[in-house]
Scaffold this active site. Structure first.
Site, PDB file in Angstrom:
ATOM      1  N   GLY A  11       0.739  -1.046  -0.014  1.00  7.13           N
ATOM      2  CA  GLY A  11      -0.201   0.049  -0.097  1.00  7.13           C
ATOM      3  C   GLY A  11       0.868   1.166  -0.148  1.00  7.13           C
ATOM      4  O   GLY A  11       0.290   2.349   0.462  1.00  7.13           O
ATOM      5  N   ASN A  13       1.575   2.988  -2.664  1.00  4.36           N
ATOM      6  CA  ASN A  13       1.107   4.216  -3.507  1.00  4.36           C
ATOM      7  C   ASN A  13      -0.018   4.459  -2.808  1.00  4.36           C
ATOM      8  O   ASN A  13      -0.649   5.647  -3.013  1.00  4.36           O
ATOM      9  CB  ASN A  13       0.736   3.284  -4.938  1.00  4.36           C
ATOM     10  CG  ASN A  13       1.896   3.345  -5.859  1.00  4.36           C
ATOM     11  OD1 ASN A  13       2.168   4.226  -6.199  1.00  4.36           O
ATOM     12  ND2 ASN A  13       2.357   1.995  -5.862  1.00  4.36           N
ATOM     13  N   MET A  90      -3.905  -7.228  -6.763  1.00  2.09           N
ATOM     14  CA  MET A  90      -3.588  -8.195  -7.459  1.00  2.09           C
ATOM     15  C   MET A  90      -4.677  -9.175  -7.900  1.00  2.09           C
ATOM     16  O   MET A  90      -4.543 -10.127  -8.305  1.00  2.09           O
ATOM     17  CB  MET A  90      -2.491  -9.054  -6.443  1.00  2.09           C
ATOM     18  CG  MET A  90      -1.644  -8.308  -6.009  1.00  2.09           C
ATOM     19  SD  MET A  90      -0.513  -7.623  -7.195  1.00  2.09           S
ATOM     20  CE  MET A  90       0.149  -9.013  -7.940  1.00  2.09           C
ATOM     21  N   ARG A  91      -5.719  -8.459  -8.556  1.00  2.00           N
ATOM     22  CA  ARG A  91      -6.755  -9.110  -9.293  1.00  2.00           C
ATOM     23  C   ARG A  91      -7.249  -8.423 -10.526  1.00  2.00           C
ATOM     24  O   ARG A  91      -7.128  -7.302 -10.637  1.00  2.00           O
ATOM     25  CB  ARG A  91      -8.073  -9.394  -8.268  1.00  2.00           C
ATOM     26  CG  ARG A  91      -7.775  -9.899  -6.928  1.00  2.00           C
ATOM     27  CD  ARG A  91      -9.132  -9.768  -6.216  1.00  2.00           C
ATOM     28  NE  ARG A  91     -10.045 -11.008  -6.651  1.00  2.00           N
ATOM     29  CZ  ARG A  91      -9.916 -12.239  -6.435  1.00  2.00           C
ATOM     30  NH1 ARG A  91      -8.871 -12.657  -5.710  1.00  2.00           N
ATOM     31  NH2 ARG A  91     -10.764 -13.017  -7.137  1.00  2.00           N
ATOM     32  N   ASN A 107      -4.794   2.536 -13.505  1.00  3.79           N
ATOM     33  CA  ASN A 107      -3.820   1.591 -12.946  1.00  3.79           C
ATOM     34  C   ASN A 107      -2.312   2.089 -13.069  1.00  3.79           C
ATOM     35  O   ASN A 107      -2.060   3.031 -13.907  1.00  3.79           O
ATOM     36  CB  ASN A 107      -3.960   0.348 -13.681  1.00  3.79           C
ATOM     37  CG  ASN A 107      -3.057  -1.011 -12.858  1.00  3.79           C
ATOM     38  OD1 ASN A 107      -3.102  -0.984 -11.775  1.00  3.79           O
ATOM     39  ND2 ASN A 107      -2.338  -1.658 -13.918  1.00  3.79           N
ATOM     40  N   HIS A 109       1.492   0.620 -13.495  1.00  2.00           N
ATOM     41  CA  HIS A 109       2.356  -0.203 -13.746  1.00  2.00           C
ATOM     42  C   HIS A 109       3.833  -0.083 -13.612  1.00  2.00           C
ATOM     43  O   HIS A 109       4.422   1.004 -14.320  1.00  2.00           O
ATOM     44  CB  HIS A 109       2.104  -0.869 -15.236  1.00  2.00           C
ATOM     45  CG  HIS A 109       2.713  -2.264 -15.684  1.00  2.00           C
ATOM     46  ND1 HIS A 109       2.394  -3.342 -14.898  1.00  2.00           N
ATOM     47  CD2 HIS A 109       3.844  -2.365 -16.441  1.00  2.00           C
ATOM     48  CE1 HIS A 109       3.420  -4.459 -15.537  1.00  2.00           C
ATOM     49  NE2 HIS A 109       4.268  -3.631 -16.250  1.00  2.00           N
TER      50      HIS A 109
HETATM   51  C1  GRF Z   1       3.605  -1.230  -7.445  1.00  2.00           C
HETATM   52  O1  GRF Z   1       4.691  -1.292  -8.080  1.00  2.00           O
HETATM   53  C2  GRF Z   1       2.579  -0.956  -8.649  1.00  2.00           C
HETATM   54  O2  GRF Z   1       3.198  -0.318  -9.796  1.00  2.00           O
HETATM   55  C3  GRF Z   1       2.202  -2.490  -8.741  1.00  2.00           C
HETATM   56  O3  GRF Z   1       2.097  -3.154  -7.590  1.00  2.00           O
HETATM   57  C4  GRF Z   1       2.984  -2.147  -6.779  1.00  2.00           C
HETATM   58  C5  GRF Z   1       2.022  -1.885  -5.553  1.00  2.00           C
HETATM   59  O4  GRF Z   1       3.125  -1.449  -4.559  1.00  2.00           O
HETATM   60  N1  GRF Z   1       0.915  -2.377  -9.625  1.00  2.00           N
HETATM   61  P1  GRF Z   1       2.194  -0.838  -3.177  1.00  2.00           P
HETATM   62  O5  GRF Z   1       1.542  -1.944  -2.603  1.00  2.00           O
HETATM   63  O6  GRF Z   1       1.669   0.121  -3.531  1.00  2.00           O
HETATM   64  O7  GRF Z   1       3.498  -0.428  -2.392  1.00  2.00           O
END
Ligand code: GRF
Length: 203
Positions: A11, A13, A90-91, A107, A109
């Site tokens: 989490g 982000n 992750m889905r 999203n 990436h």
């Molecule tokens: C990030 O690297 C994002 O790009 C990918 O999953 C990761 C999530 O990291 N989709 P966090 O849970 O936000 O630390």
């Protein structure tokens, strides 16, 4: 604008987005909800600490992925969510939610799409030996890591980089790029034209 972040894991982000909103960097944005599919996700701990409502809906309780999303959709409706931000969720979303929130799901990436799609974008780029990778924020459509691209930022891979040091730099870029993209969306400055996203200048 009411925002829901979907996250499954650490989490960071989610935290960066919440911090940006709290600091007043994304005016008119309200982070109303964290949606998670993992009971033990650290994102939930962060949500509790920040006083953001968090909802865990166990995918194991549903036979089909769409049923799980229908349950989520009820909550999104109740909370009047207008933008969904996937941040390490992750889905893969089904067409149900994508259609319901068409062009209102973002999203992030950790690679320069369309290169290195999938769950291990950083590692795949590192192992491949590319000299430049980066971060992409895009709209979500029915295909994985595929929708129109909003922002991309390159990250150089140095000879002395380890996977860990590269990961750190990628995450650092993510934490500024995602709030920036959300801000553009909230300000109504993203215009989708087919695969292209035009960024309108401020009025
Ligand atoms: C990030 O690297 C994002 O790009 C990918 O999953 C990761 C999530 O990291 N989709 P966090 O849970 O936000 O630390």
């Amino acid at each position: 604008m009411n925002i829901a972040v979907f996250a499954s894991g650490f989490g960071s982000n989610f935290q960066a987005i919440a911090d940006a909103i709290k600091k007043g960097k994304i005016k008119k944005a309200k982070l109303k909800l964290l949606v998670t599919d993992r009971e033990n996700s650290f994102a939930r701990v962060r949500a509790k600490k920040m006083g953001i409502k968090d909802v865990f809906i166990d995918p194991g309780l549903f036979k089909k992925r769409e049923e799980h999303e229908r349950e989520i959709a009820k909550i999104l409706k109740r909370e009047e969510i207008e933008l969904i931000v996937l941040a390490g969720y992750m889905r893969v979303l089904t067409g149900y939610l994508v259609k319901k929130y068409r062009n209102r799901i973002l999203n992030i990436h950790p690679a320069l799409l369309p290169a290195f799609k999938g769950v291990s974008g950083i590692e795949d780029a590192f192992k491949y030996g590319v000299k430049v990778t980066g971060v992409t924020v895009h709209f979500v459509d029915e295909r994985v890591d595929h929708g129109p691209i909003i922002l991309q930022e390159p990250v150089k891979i140095r000879d002395k980089d380890s996977l860990k040091s590269l990961e750190e730099r990628i995450h650092k870029v993510e934490h500024t790029l995602y709030p920036e993209a959300i801000k553009l969306f909230v300000e109504g400055r993203l215009k989708i034209k087919g695969r292209k996203v035009e960024i309108l200048t401020r009025k």
